[in-house]
Design an enzyme around this catalytic site. Structure first.
Site, short mmCIF file in Angstrom:
data_model
loop_
_atom_site.label_atom_id
_atom_site.label_comp_id
_atom_site.label_asym_id
_atom_site.label_seq_id
_atom_site.Cartn_x
_atom_site.Cartn_y
_atom_site.Cartn_z
N GLU A 288 0.82 -1.21 0.00
CA GLU A 288 0.00 0.00 0.00
C GLU A 288 0.86 1.26 0.00
O GLU A 288 0.43 2.32 -0.46
CB GLU A 288 -0.93 -0.02 1.23
N HIS A 309 6.72 -26.99 -0.89
CA HIS A 309 5.96 -28.05 -1.56
C HIS A 309 4.82 -27.48 -2.41
O HIS A 309 3.96 -28.22 -2.87
CB HIS A 309 5.42 -29.04 -0.53
N LYS A 423 -14.28 0.93 -3.56
CA LYS A 423 -15.30 1.36 -2.58
C LYS A 423 -16.42 2.12 -3.29
O LYS A 423 -17.60 1.87 -3.04
CB LYS A 423 -14.67 2.27 -1.51
O1 PA5 Z 1 -3.18 1.69 5.97
C1 PA5 Z 1 -4.30 2.12 5.83
O2 PA5 Z 1 -4.55 3.34 5.94
C2 PA5 Z 1 -5.48 1.22 5.55
O3 PA5 Z 1 -5.08 -0.09 5.36
C3 PA5 Z 1 -6.46 1.27 6.71
O4 PA5 Z 1 -5.81 0.83 7.86
C4 PA5 Z 1 -7.68 0.40 6.44
O5 PA5 Z 1 -8.29 0.77 5.23
C5 PA5 Z 1 -8.69 0.55 7.57
O6 PA5 Z 1 -9.03 1.89 7.74
P1 PA5 Z 1 -9.75 2.43 9.03
O7 PA5 Z 1 -8.85 2.22 10.18
O8 PA5 Z 1 -10.02 3.86 8.75
O9 PA5 Z 1 -11.02 1.62 9.18
#
Ligand code: PA5
Length: 447
Positions: A288, A309, A423
């Site tokens: 990410e 494996h 989303k």
């Molecule tokens: O790293 C990030 O920002 C995302 O992976 C969030 O942690 C994830 O989308 C969850 O978001 P939130 O904590 O707002 O529910």
């Protein structure tokens, strides 16, 4: 202890190339610490091991004592950065069969995770698994609006109120969210739940050492003082050491050198099943943070010898666009010695007297050489054992290296614009108000 070994990178990461990247790595590090780079408003984690809310930390410990005393299980509701760090710590640092082992084998509660998917099968199975148990709930969402945990919490709020009544339920529900805003914050304040804060300057995937990870860890009986201590030692080391002796900067530089040579996939390799979720946490952190604007190294993971494996063939012999980063753990927490068998029908008496860990270590050494022979460069990160202090060190090491690496790559490590697209489509298809036009567009595309 953590140590970087680049000797098995097949000469693809030379000292000269590392030296060439030194200025970029140093600039990246100072941009992180001096808040001068892209997304600098989200770099609070760089000083977190010393600069955290001590009063809140005490409340975390107190809440965990309360939960451990009145609950068989803690249900952690969250997704992405709001669950993977806690899950990684629980898997790495507690019993492999935490939720089914006798309570005398674990110092804390059972821990269940919910809200990290939208599967009704998983939900039904979870509800059966907690039947008859006393539970507490920790709902975690920085934004407070993420769909998966919001749905799970709606269900669990009702479950808790039906089981305990509204008054008593609120004593068992803990919310970790933004200090001021978001639907979860409003709901938690309205209901009077105890709340913990995800600091403004720390994004989800960098938040494991805040209440996001610390409360579930403490409930599982993990010594969070040791976790923070390990992270603090790593911070001291990696923020201050010169490039030549800074393993964190060197790891960031080495993976950039490898990707410039066409090695676009990094596989995090571990030999302990307890590290599977640490690798999941690592994948989110790097995927990410770096995968944007057409750039990035694809983070993958394998757990050996299990995956030798299944994925071993590809790594040995498939397309040569990958490198491995091996998490090497020297000692087992508890070892097991192989005994002699009188008949030796399985032919395994050559192993007599050896420990399982010795066998595992030799599998690692043999695999390293084989994969090198197959043309796969290996970065090795050595640690002495799996414990809370080393968990803290590893978290800090990989977070800082990720920030440095992303800056070298030329991307902002702290945003995730690509996550929004699915989303929007999902909301449109589900009929959320405000998404009517997009819904029409998608309906056409789906024809
Ligand atoms: O790293 C990030 O920002 C995302 O992976 C969030 O942690 C994830 O989308 C969850 O978001 P939130 O904590 O707002 O529910």
């Amino acid at each position: 202890m953590l140590k970087l070994d680049l000797s098995k990178t097949l000469g693809m990461v030379s000292d000269e190339e590392l030296q060439n990247l030194k200025p970029m790595a140093e600039l990246a590090l100072s941009n992180l610490t001096e808040k001068k780079g892209a997304g600098s408003e989200f770099t609070g984690w760089t000083r977190l091991p010393e600069d955290y809310d001590k009063e809140e930390y005490e409340r975390i410990l107190k809440a965990s004592e309360k939960i451990k005393s009145n609950s068989d299980a803690l249900v952690v509701i969250g997704i992405g950065g709001s669950y993977l760090g806690a899950k990684a710590a629980v898997e790495m640092l507690t019993h492999s069969f935490l939720n089914s082992v006798k309570h005398t084998h674990r110092p804390g509660c059972e821990i269940y995770f919910l809200g990290q998917n939208m599967s009704s099968d998983y939900l039904h199975d979870f509800l059966e698994a907690i039947e008859g148990k006393d539970i507490s709930v920790n709902v975690i969402s920085k934004s407070g609006t993420t769909t998966e945990p919001a749905i799970a919490f709606r269900i669990m709020k009702k479950y808790m109120e039906d089981k305990y009544g509204r008054e008593k339920a609120r004593e068992r529900i803990f919310a970790t969210t933004d200090e001021h805003k978001g639907a979860l914050k409003t709901l938690a304040d309205g209901e009077g739940y105890e709340t913990f804060v995800v600091p403004d300057d720390i994004g989800g995937r960098y938040s494991v050492l805040t209440a996001v990870g610390l409360l579930p860890m403490a409930c599982a009986g993990i010594d969070i003082d040791e976790v923070m201590d390990g992270a603090g030692k790593a911070m001291e080391e990696y923020l201050n050491a010169d490039f030549s002796s800074n393993d964190c900067m060197k790891y960031a530089a080495a993976r950039n050198i490898l990707t410039r040579k066409g090695k676009d996939i990094e596989i995090l390799v571990s030999y302990e099943p307890s590290l599977v979720y640490f690798a999941e946490w690592w994948k989110q952190l790097y995927g990410e943070s770096e995968g944007k604007g057409g750039k990035g190294i694809f983070p993958a993971s394998v757990n050996f010898s299990t995956d030798l494996h299944s994925m071993g063939q590809f790594i040995q012999d498939g397309k040569r666009n990958l490198f491995e980063t091996v998490l090497s753990v020297e000692k087992a927490r508890r070892d097991f010695r192989i005994e002699e068998d009188e008949k030796n029908l399985d032919g395994l008496n050559f192993l007599k007297g050896m420990t399982m860990n010795e066998i595992n270590r030799n599998a690692m050494k043999g695999t390293l050489i084989a994969h090198n022979d197959g043309g796969v460069p290996n970065i090795i990160i050595e640690t002495d054992e799996i414990n809370p202090e080393n968990f803290g060190r590893l978290v800090y090491f990989f977070e800082l290296a990720c920030g440095i690496s992303a800056y070298i790559l030329g991307v902002n490590p702290f945003d995730q614009p690509g996550v929004e697209d699915y989303k929007k489509n999902m909301f449109a298809l589900l009929g959320k108000p405000g998404y009517e036009e997009l819904r029409k567009e998608l309906t056409e595309k789906l024809k």
